[in-house]
Design an enzyme around this catalytic site. Structure first.
Site, PDB file in Angstrom:
ATOM      1  N   ASN A   8     -10.112  -0.442   0.342  1.00 17.50           N
ATOM      2  CA  ASN A   8      -8.659  -0.314   0.245  1.00 17.50           C
ATOM      3  C   ASN A   8      -8.176  -0.936  -1.072  1.00 17.50           C
ATOM      4  O   ASN A   8      -8.171  -2.157  -1.219  1.00 17.50           O
ATOM      5  CB  ASN A   8      -8.028  -1.019   1.462  1.00 17.50           C
ATOM      6  N   HIS A  63      -3.403   7.123   2.458  1.00 13.79           N
ATOM      7  CA  HIS A  63      -3.793   5.811   1.940  1.00 13.79           C
ATOM      8  C   HIS A  63      -5.149   5.452   2.557  1.00 13.79           C
ATOM      9  O   HIS A  63      -5.343   5.557   3.768  1.00 13.79           O
ATOM     10  CB  HIS A  63      -2.732   4.779   2.319  1.00 13.79           C
ATOM     11  N   CYS A 116       0.811  -1.222   0.000  1.00 13.73           N
ATOM     12  CA  CYS A 116       0.000   0.000   0.000  1.00 13.73           C
ATOM     13  C   CYS A 116       0.842   1.269   0.000  1.00 13.73           C
ATOM     14  O   CYS A 116       0.317   2.357  -0.198  1.00 13.73           O
ATOM     15  CB  CYS A 116      -0.950   0.000   1.192  1.00 13.73           C
TER      16      CYS A 116
HETATM   17  N1  ACO Z   1     -18.182  -8.532  10.443  1.00 21.38           N
HETATM   18  C1  ACO Z   1     -18.682  -8.753  11.664  1.00 21.38           C
HETATM   19  N2  ACO Z   1     -17.893  -8.962  12.747  1.00 21.38           N
HETATM   20  C2  ACO Z   1     -16.562  -8.957  12.545  1.00 21.38           C
HETATM   21  C3  ACO Z   1     -15.987  -8.755  11.289  1.00 21.38           C
HETATM   22  C4  ACO Z   1     -16.847  -8.537  10.204  1.00 21.38           C
HETATM   23  N3  ACO Z   1     -16.407  -8.319   8.949  1.00 21.38           N
HETATM   24  N4  ACO Z   1     -14.647  -8.802  11.397  1.00 21.38           N
HETATM   25  C5  ACO Z   1     -14.378  -9.031  12.687  1.00 21.38           C
HETATM   26  N5  ACO Z   1     -15.532  -9.125  13.382  1.00 21.38           N
HETATM   27  C6  ACO Z   1     -15.719  -9.378  14.807  1.00 21.38           C
HETATM   28  C7  ACO Z   1     -14.552 -10.161  15.374  1.00 21.38           C
HETATM   29  O1  ACO Z   1     -14.767 -11.557  15.199  1.00 21.38           O
HETATM   30  C8  ACO Z   1     -14.583  -9.741  16.811  1.00 21.38           C
HETATM   31  O2  ACO Z   1     -15.593 -10.472  17.471  1.00 21.38           O
HETATM   32  P1  ACO Z   1     -15.256 -11.214  18.852  1.00 21.38           P
HETATM   33  O3  ACO Z   1     -14.886 -10.097  19.787  1.00 21.38           O
HETATM   34  O4  ACO Z   1     -16.544 -11.889  19.151  1.00 21.38           O
HETATM   35  O5  ACO Z   1     -14.122 -12.106  18.522  1.00 21.38           O
HETATM   36  C9  ACO Z   1     -15.042  -8.294  16.753  1.00 21.38           C
HETATM   37  O6  ACO Z   1     -15.682  -8.117  15.491  1.00 21.38           O
HETATM   38  C10 ACO Z   1     -13.913  -7.290  16.874  1.00 21.38           C
HETATM   39  O7  ACO Z   1     -12.863  -7.682  15.989  1.00 21.38           O
HETATM   40  P2  ACO Z   1     -11.558  -6.845  15.846  1.00 21.38           P
HETATM   41  O8  ACO Z   1     -10.620  -7.564  14.926  1.00 21.38           O
HETATM   42  O9  ACO Z   1     -11.065  -6.461  17.210  1.00 21.38           O
HETATM   43  O10 ACO Z   1     -12.132  -5.546  15.116  1.00 21.38           O
HETATM   44  P3  ACO Z   1     -11.449  -4.139  14.925  1.00 21.38           P
HETATM   45  O11 ACO Z   1     -12.235  -3.098  15.577  1.00 21.38           O
HETATM   46  O12 ACO Z   1      -9.971  -4.204  15.185  1.00 21.38           O
HETATM   47  O13 ACO Z   1     -11.637  -3.916  13.359  1.00 21.38           O
HETATM   48  C11 ACO Z   1     -10.367  -4.029  11.318  1.00 21.38           C
HETATM   49  C12 ACO Z   1     -11.035  -4.816  12.449  1.00 21.38           C
HETATM   50  C13 ACO Z   1     -11.432  -3.262  10.580  1.00 21.38           C
HETATM   51  C14 ACO Z   1      -9.730  -5.034  10.377  1.00 21.38           C
HETATM   52  C15 ACO Z   1      -9.325  -3.060  11.911  1.00 21.38           C
HETATM   53  O14 ACO Z   1      -8.482  -3.744  12.828  1.00 21.38           O
HETATM   54  C16 ACO Z   1      -8.459  -2.424  10.842  1.00 21.38           C
HETATM   55  O15 ACO Z   1      -8.926  -1.655  10.026  1.00 21.38           O
HETATM   56  N6  ACO Z   1      -7.160  -2.684  10.845  1.00 21.38           N
HETATM   57  C17 ACO Z   1      -6.260  -2.163   9.824  1.00 21.38           C
HETATM   58  C18 ACO Z   1      -6.269  -3.099   8.659  1.00 21.38           C
HETATM   59  C19 ACO Z   1      -5.672  -2.490   7.423  1.00 21.38           C
HETATM   60  O16 ACO Z   1      -5.789  -1.326   7.160  1.00 21.38           O
HETATM   61  N7  ACO Z   1      -5.049  -3.354   6.593  1.00 21.38           N
HETATM   62  C20 ACO Z   1      -4.529  -2.988   5.325  1.00 21.38           C
HETATM   63  C21 ACO Z   1      -3.214  -2.281   5.419  1.00 21.38           C
HETATM   64  S1  ACO Z   1      -2.687  -1.739   3.892  1.00 21.38           S
HETATM   65  C22 ACO Z   1      -1.874  -2.962   2.977  1.00 21.38           C
HETATM   66  O17 ACO Z   1      -0.649  -2.962   2.883  1.00 21.38           O
HETATM   67  C23 ACO Z   1      -2.614  -4.043   2.263  1.00 21.38           C
END
Ligand code: ACO
Length: 339
Positions: free
Chosen positions: A292, A262, A119
């Site tokens: 993304n 980004h 990214c």
């Molecule tokens: N739908 C419903 N529930 C979900 C989903 C979903 N799509 N995904 C996760 N959950 C649930 C989980 O199972 C968890 O439930 P639990 O507590 O019962 O286990 C709960 O939601 C919370 O999960 P978290 O992983 O803690 O959620 P978080 O608030 O951290 O959000 C996210 C997750 C959106 C992925 C966030 O961490 C994020 O944006 N991180 C950055 C990721 C990113 O930008 N990656 C790309 C980088 S760029 C590149 O180089 C490709």
């Protein structure tokens, strides 16, 4: 003519372009595949839909469309391009897709190669291109950021599959005098020791070749991501690198016209903007529509805001890319537009 180190020239951003696949995948549609829903995805990421490359499209074709549009805005003849840099982690051909783009654009005098930095790829490519332009070794460079991460997403992993989409964006960069320089500064960083939180690893599968010798089979596993670690990395490193960049160039956050990050997660955008007290109106975001798109997000967003008239000639933009590697960077530049 190549310039001496004391006499470096400048870089002007003259054109932008972008291209998107025709298929749109909404959050509700994703809910038919994995246990997720529109309200969770919107509130945690800001994403409402994303584009997915279909069977009649390809990364090369999207890159060409974006590149052609940037060339047209810059009023360039394809023959006059010296270099095409394609920032991508998802080429159609592992040997590189840039030469195909070069051929299809008719840029017969350009050298073309891929640059991989996930990214951060577009930002790293922009800075790489600027080195050729500043020295005068090249006059016109087309930088394209394009990715099709939907090819490598695990569509049964709701923690990651909701984030990604496909797209391409491009900028046309031209060498100029140092007085007219538009690329005010940059900072680039890598830290492979923290790279395990976001990978698209090789399969690591060995097959027998002849007696006593095995060979590795080609192929990759789907994207593996520790979302929370990536999130923490982004909200810590992006403000830090931006702050350093602004300080080195004595630019106050108040004087920025746009923050162009980004597009990974709206919460990351909001958190960074808040750290610099940058109002929402100055934070560019199209995450809701495209998710993304990896190396494409920054030029895609830039092109959208240039074409709808938000970004005007002379506007000062602070940009930051971040992602797998881990890699991250920031650049401070002015949009020039066609002259
Ligand atoms: N739908 C419903 N529930 C979900 C989903 C979903 N799509 N995904 C996760 N959950 C649930 C989980 O199972 C968890 O439930 P639990 O507590 O019962 O286990 C709960 O939601 C919370 O999960 P978290 O992983 O803690 O959620 P978080 O608030 O951290 O959000 C996210 C997750 C959106 C992925 C966030 O961490 C994020 O944006 N991180 C950055 C990721 C990113 O930008 N990656 C790309 C980088 S760029 C590149 O180089 C490709």
């Amino acid at each position: 003519m190549v310039r001496s180190p004391e006499n470096l020239g400048g870089v002007a951003l003259l054109g932008s372009g972008s291209a998107l696949p025709s298929q749109t995948l909404t959050n509700d549609q994703l809910g038919q595949r994995v246990d997720t829903n529109d309200s969770w995805i919107r509130s945690r990421t800001g994403i409402a839909g994303r584009r997915v490359i279909g069977s009649e499209e390809s990364l090369t074709e999207l890159s060409c469309r974006a590149g052609r549009s940037a060339m047209e805005m810059a009023q360039w003849d394809p023959d006059s391009i010296d270099l095409i840099l394609l920032a991508t982690s998802t080429p159609d051909d592992l040997f590189g897709s840039a030469p195909k783009v070069q051929a299809q654009l008719g840029a017969k005098n350009a050298v073309a190669f891929d640059l991989t930095a996930a990214c951060s790829g577009f930002l790293f490519a922009l800075v790489t291109a600027s080195q050729f332009l500043r020295t005068g070794a090249m006059q016109k460079v087309l930088v394209i950021g394009a990715d099709q991460l939907t090819r490598w997403v695990d569509w049964d992993d709701r923690r990651s599959c909701v984030l990604f989409g496909d797209g391409a964006g491009a900028v046309a960069l031209e060498s100029t005098s140092s007085e007219d320089d538009c690329l005010i500064g940059f900072q680039l960083k890598s830290d492979g020791s923290r790279g395990d939180c976001l990978n698209l690893p090789h399969l690591n599968q060995f097959l027998p070749l002849v007696d006593g010798i095995s060979h590795e089979a080609g192929g990759f596993s789907p994207i593996q991501m520790n979302g929370q670690e990536v999130y923490k990395f982004a909200v810590r490193e992006v403000p830090e690198i931006l702050e350093k960049l602004l300080k080195v160039h004595e630019v106050l956050p108040d004087s920025l016209d746009w923050l162009l990050l980004h597009q990974a997660n709206q919460r990351i955008l909001d958190s960074v903007a808040e750290r610099f007290s940058i109002p929402n109106e100055k934070v560019l975001s199209n995450l809701a529509n495209y998710g993304n798109t990896s190396a494409a997000t920054i030029p895609l967003m830039l092109d959208e805001a240039v074409k709808d008239g938000r970004i005007k000639s002379g506007d000062l933009i602070a940009s930051s890319g971040f992602g797998a590697g881990l890699s991250w960077g920031a650049a401070l530049f002015k949009w020039r537009g066609p002259v």
